[in-house]
Write an enzyme that holds these catalytic residues in place. Structure first.
Site, PDB file in Angstrom:
ATOM      1  N   ALA A 158     -11.786 -26.557   5.475  1.00 12.99           N
ATOM      2  CA  ALA A 158     -11.704 -25.093   5.499  1.00 12.99           C
ATOM      3  C   ALA A 158     -13.109 -24.497   5.548  1.00 12.99           C
ATOM      4  CB  ALA A 158     -10.981 -24.624   4.239  1.00 12.99           C
ATOM      5  N   PHE A 159     -13.190 -23.194   5.859  1.00 12.17           N
ATOM      6  CA  PHE A 159     -14.515 -22.574   6.006  1.00 12.17           C
ATOM      7  C   PHE A 159     -15.236 -22.382   4.678  1.00 12.17           C
ATOM      8  CE2 PHE A 159     -12.148 -18.776   4.823  1.00 12.17           C
ATOM      9  CZ  PHE A 159     -13.071 -18.088   4.056  1.00 12.17           C
ATOM     10  N   GLY A 223      -7.233 -29.719  15.831  1.00  8.75           N
ATOM     11  CA  GLY A 223      -6.645 -30.242  14.604  1.00  8.75           C
ATOM     12  C   GLY A 223      -5.275 -30.856  14.873  1.00  8.75           C
ATOM     13  N   GLY A 239      -7.029 -26.366   3.357  1.00  3.70           N
ATOM     14  CA  GLY A 239      -6.912 -25.046   3.981  1.00  3.70           C
ATOM     15  C   GLY A 239      -5.734 -24.296   3.391  1.00  3.70           C
ATOM     16  N   GLU A 261      -4.687 -30.248   0.392  1.00  2.00           N
ATOM     17  CA  GLU A 261      -5.417 -29.437  -0.608  1.00  2.00           C
ATOM     18  C   GLU A 261      -5.343 -27.994  -0.132  1.00  2.00           C
ATOM     19  OE1 GLU A 261      -6.692 -30.611  -3.359  1.00  2.00           O
ATOM     20  OE2 GLU A 261      -6.802 -32.767  -2.969  1.00  2.00           O
ATOM     21  N   LEU A 262      -4.352 -27.253  -0.653  1.00  2.00           N
ATOM     22  CA  LEU A 262      -4.044 -25.949  -0.054  1.00  2.00           C
ATOM     23  C   LEU A 262      -4.313 -24.789  -1.018  1.00  2.00           C
ATOM     24  CD1 LEU A 262      -0.743 -27.287   1.557  1.00  2.00           C
ATOM     25  CD2 LEU A 262      -3.068 -27.345   2.500  1.00  2.00           C
ATOM     26  N   CYS A 295     -10.776 -21.645  -3.464  1.00  2.00           N
ATOM     27  CA  CYS A 295      -9.373 -22.002  -3.726  1.00  2.00           C
ATOM     28  C   CYS A 295      -9.073 -21.825  -5.204  1.00  2.00           C
ATOM     29  CB  CYS A 295      -9.109 -23.433  -3.276  1.00  2.00           C
ATOM     30  SG  CYS A 295     -10.325 -24.599  -3.870  1.00  2.00           S
ATOM     31  N   GLU A 394      -1.566 -15.640  -1.977  1.00  2.55           N
ATOM     32  CA  GLU A 394      -3.018 -15.772  -2.122  1.00  2.55           C
ATOM     33  C   GLU A 394      -3.702 -14.879  -1.088  1.00  2.55           C
ATOM     34  OE1 GLU A 394      -4.985 -19.088  -0.207  1.00  2.55           O
ATOM     35  OE2 GLU A 394      -6.176 -19.503  -1.995  1.00  2.55           O
ATOM     36  N   GLY A 456     -14.511 -23.829 -10.053  1.00  2.00           N
ATOM     37  CA  GLY A 456     -15.465 -24.926 -10.243  1.00  2.00           C
ATOM     38  C   GLY A 456     -14.728 -26.218 -10.494  1.00  2.00           C
TER      39      GLY A 456
HETATM   40  P1  NAD Z   1      -7.047 -22.401   7.389  1.00  2.00           P
HETATM   41  O1  NAD Z   1      -5.739 -22.955   6.941  1.00  2.00           O
HETATM   42  O2  NAD Z   1      -7.029 -21.199   8.255  1.00  2.00           O
HETATM   43  O3  NAD Z   1      -7.889 -23.512   8.169  1.00  2.00           O
HETATM   44  C1  NAD Z   1      -8.260 -24.724   7.555  1.00  2.00           C
HETATM   45  C2  NAD Z   1      -8.504 -25.773   8.618  1.00  2.00           C
HETATM   46  O4  NAD Z   1      -7.252 -26.139   9.210  1.00  2.00           O
HETATM   47  C3  NAD Z   1      -9.396 -25.321   9.772  1.00  2.00           C
HETATM   48  O5  NAD Z   1     -10.248 -26.393  10.151  1.00  2.00           O
HETATM   49  C4  NAD Z   1      -8.385 -25.010  10.882  1.00  2.00           C
HETATM   50  O6  NAD Z   1      -8.919 -25.111  12.186  1.00  2.00           O
HETATM   51  C5  NAD Z   1      -7.340 -26.090  10.634  1.00  2.00           C
HETATM   52  N1  NAD Z   1      -5.987 -25.789  11.125  1.00  2.00           N
HETATM   53  C6  NAD Z   1      -5.344 -24.603  11.109  1.00  2.00           C
HETATM   54  N2  NAD Z   1      -4.093 -24.745  11.620  1.00  2.00           N
HETATM   55  C7  NAD Z   1      -3.945 -26.048  11.933  1.00  2.00           C
HETATM   56  C8  NAD Z   1      -2.886 -26.817  12.497  1.00  2.00           C
HETATM   57  N3  NAD Z   1      -1.722 -26.262  12.828  1.00  2.00           N
HETATM   58  N4  NAD Z   1      -3.077 -28.139  12.697  1.00  2.00           N
HETATM   59  C9  NAD Z   1      -4.250 -28.730  12.350  1.00  2.00           C
HETATM   60  N5  NAD Z   1      -5.297 -28.046  11.831  1.00  2.00           N
HETATM   61  C10 NAD Z   1      -5.150 -26.725  11.623  1.00  2.00           C
HETATM   62  O7  NAD Z   1      -7.889 -22.114   6.044  1.00  2.00           O
HETATM   63  P2  NAD Z   1      -9.290 -21.380   5.883  1.00  2.00           P
HETATM   64  O8  NAD Z   1      -9.109 -19.920   6.087  1.00  2.00           O
HETATM   65  O9  NAD Z   1     -10.351 -22.086   6.643  1.00  2.00           O
HETATM   66  O10 NAD Z   1      -9.580 -21.661   4.316  1.00  2.00           O
HETATM   67  C11 NAD Z   1      -9.061 -20.916   3.270  1.00  2.00           C
HETATM   68  C12 NAD Z   1      -7.855 -21.589   2.648  1.00  2.00           C
HETATM   69  O11 NAD Z   1      -8.173 -22.923   2.242  1.00  2.00           O
HETATM   70  C13 NAD Z   1      -7.398 -20.898   1.374  1.00  2.00           C
HETATM   71  O12 NAD Z   1      -6.000 -20.859   1.366  1.00  2.00           O
HETATM   72  C14 NAD Z   1      -7.933 -21.790   0.268  1.00  2.00           C
HETATM   73  O13 NAD Z   1      -7.239 -21.691  -0.957  1.00  2.00           O
HETATM   74  C15 NAD Z   1      -7.755 -23.133   0.889  1.00  2.00           C
HETATM   75  N6  NAD Z   1      -8.608 -24.133   0.253  1.00  2.00           N
HETATM   76  C16 NAD Z   1      -8.028 -25.033  -0.585  1.00  2.00           C
HETATM   77  C17 NAD Z   1      -8.817 -25.962  -1.248  1.00  2.00           C
HETATM   78  C18 NAD Z   1      -8.196 -26.944  -2.193  1.00  2.00           C
HETATM   79  O14 NAD Z   1      -8.876 -27.904  -2.543  1.00  2.00           O
HETATM   80  N7  NAD Z   1      -6.973 -26.774  -2.623  1.00  2.00           N
HETATM   81  C19 NAD Z   1     -10.201 -25.984  -1.035  1.00  2.00           C
HETATM   82  C20 NAD Z   1     -10.767 -25.068  -0.153  1.00  2.00           C
HETATM   83  C21 NAD Z   1      -9.955 -24.138   0.484  1.00  2.00           C
END
Ligand code: NAD
Length: 489
Positions: A158-159, A223, A239, A261-262, A295, A394, A456
């Protein structure tokens, strides 16, 4: 920023790849990376075409044949060297993370430190990968379990943690004997290019194939190639829950393994026995840090009715002192959101809050020279009931919901009463309340803290969450087992 790219040996038009192909020449689309700090273009990175994807996968599969034959402690030595290079490049990488993602420079450095820490952890682990011996029911027989490498591990990140989360996965996967193909967020491609280049050099210096550490850039479609690919036995995806629902189903369909890890929706309970000074610091750091884009960000505060007004007043005062601005300036507490889409989501959440609750600290988008990227917003506090749709979702922005409770059971029910289950915290000096919160009838989250906030993580513990957070575990403890296949002999 050009200086930093130079120091990290990256062209602003990046065309290299782990298979030696030139992505731009092959006609892949360009991803333009814009900094949310000042709206300026950092550079362009070539997006992988399907043909490039396949040749990178071939490269990874070939590298696996070599890498799995390297003894685990020697693989650990390569990871140690990678950690050393990260130490040398810490300030440049920290600045790049801060500028491309928008988190503070200190947090950027913190991310690089997490990479270094997981390398150290993995080096030790490389001498401890073990299985158990069991008594056989057959006479004169021995039975034991051993763990073998899986093959290619696909990492989707994720970003908001553009480098650390990849390293949590990659360092463990490498010592386990796996090779990695990384699909970073399309919003932070240069952070990924920088890390991959550093590891590629380490591999080259040790006469090992670059395919141990592959990078594919692109959006969700790239992806999808990875998640649908039967040559990739494990996908570790970080993500949104929306993404995880699709990825989890795709990988399960082909009987692959996944670590998900969502999203989180993390709450802190503040009881009458809490030290309110500790609580206030914990809330502000958890709710405002990284502009609410962690997250583990604190999104809900569940406050005992007897101290509700005091806590609310404390927070109003604390929020009035928050300095918002360029995250590379260490005087500022909060930087920007990642992009205009994130700002739109924040504004749409505010509309919903206004129709279902009461605003305590007003939000809004900041304008003026210091905020020229249009991504700077104010942290907001509102009183909204836990069962409202906006609270159950969220929103990846600095929005904090306040709610009251009367009995500790009610507080725990509220804390657990959301679809997500990542992090949770209780502020209390009562042993009974603390132990109740940590018991099997307490918090249902993957992480439960006492007298520290929700955000953290320490790399030594397994990191992850329950319910719609996906159930995956990464980083420390025995999380390594997910990167290997178990065999009973
Ligand atoms: P996102 O879901 O938009 O994207 C995450 C990644 O998934 C990107 O690399 C994206 O290109 C890829 N992706 C998206 N759709 C896909 C698909 N259909 N198939 C394969 N890959 C795909 O998330 P984001 O905006 O980059 O990050 C924010 C989210 O990530 C928040 O919900 C946050 O809580 C979560 N996050 C969770 C954790 C954790 O450890 N639980 C850690 C960091 C971020």
């Amino acid at each position: 920023m050009e200086n930093i790219l130079n120091n990290l040996n990256i062209e602003p038009k990046h065309s290299g790849s782990s298979s030696g192909l030139n992505w731009m020449d092959l006609g892949g689309e360009l991803i333009t990376s814009c900094s949310p700090v000042d709206g300026k273009i950092i550079g362009e990175v070539g997006s992988s075409t399907r043909q490039q994807y396949d040749s990178i996968m071939d490269c990874a599969l070939e590298a696996f044949k070599v890498w799995r034959m390297v003894p685990a402690p020697k693989r650990g030595e390569i990871v140690r060297q990678f950690g050393e290079e990260l130490r040398k490049n810490k300030s440049n990488l920290g600045k790049l993370v801060s500028y491309e993602m928008g988190k503070s420079y200190q947090e950027g450095l913190g991310e690089v430190q997490e990479m270094i820490d997981i390398c150290d952890f993995a080096v030790g682990l490389s001498r401890q990968l073990s299985g158990i011996t069991l008594h056989s029911e057959r006479s004169q027989h021995r039975m034991y379990e051993q763990y073998h490498p899986l093959g290619v591990v696909g990492i989707i990140s994720a970003f908001n943690f553009p480098v650390a989360v990849w390293a949590w996965n990659a360092a463990l996967a490498w010592v386990c004997g796996d090779v990695c193909v990384w699909k970073p967020s399309e919003k932070t491609p240069f952070c990924a290019v920088a890390c991959q280049k550093i590891m590629a050099n380490v591999l080259k210096n040790n006469d090992l194939p670059e395919g141990v550490c592959c990078l594919i850039n692109g959006d969700y479609q790239v992806g999808e190639w990875l998640t649908g690919d039967g040559r990739v036995p494990l996908i570790s995806a970080t993500g949104s829950t929306r993404m995880g629902r699709i990825v989890g189903a795709t990988v399960a369909e082909r009987f692959g393994k996944s670590i998900l890890e969502l999203g989180g929706n993390n709450a802190m309970i503040i009881t009458p026995d809490a030290d309110l000074n500790i609580a206030t610091v914990g809330v502000v750091f958890g709710a405002v840090g990284t502009a609410g884009q962690r997250c583990t960000t604190t999104r809900r505060l569940i406050i005992h009715e007897s101290i509700y007004n005091t806590v609310k007043e404390n927070l109003i005062k604390a929020y009035a002192q928050i300095k918002i601005g360029n995250p590379l300036d260490e005087n500022n507490h909060m930087g920007p959101l990642i992009d205009q889409d994130a700002v739109k989501m924040y504004l749409s959440a505010i509309d919903k809050i206004k129709s279902s609750g009461v605003v305590v600290v007003e939000g809004g988008v900041l304008s003026g020279d210091d905020y020229s990227s249009g991504c700077y917003v104010k942290p907001m506090i509102a009183e909204v009931d836990n069962d409202k749709e906006i609270v159950q979702t969220e929103t990846f922005a600095p929005i904090l919901y306040l709610m009251k409770y009367n009995s500790i059971q009610e507080a725990i029910d509220l804390q657990n009463g959301v679809p997500q289950g990542l992090s949770s915290a209780i502020m209390t000096n009562s042993v009974r309340e603390a132990e109740g919160f940590l018991s099997h009838a307490g918090s249902d989250c993957g992480i439960a803290n006492v007298n520290i906030g929700t955000s953290g993580a320490e790399i030594g513990g397994a990191f992850g969450g329950e319910k719609e957070t996906g159930g995956g575990r990464e980083s420390g403890s025995d999380a390594w087992k997910a990167y290997m296949r178990r065999q009973t002999n």
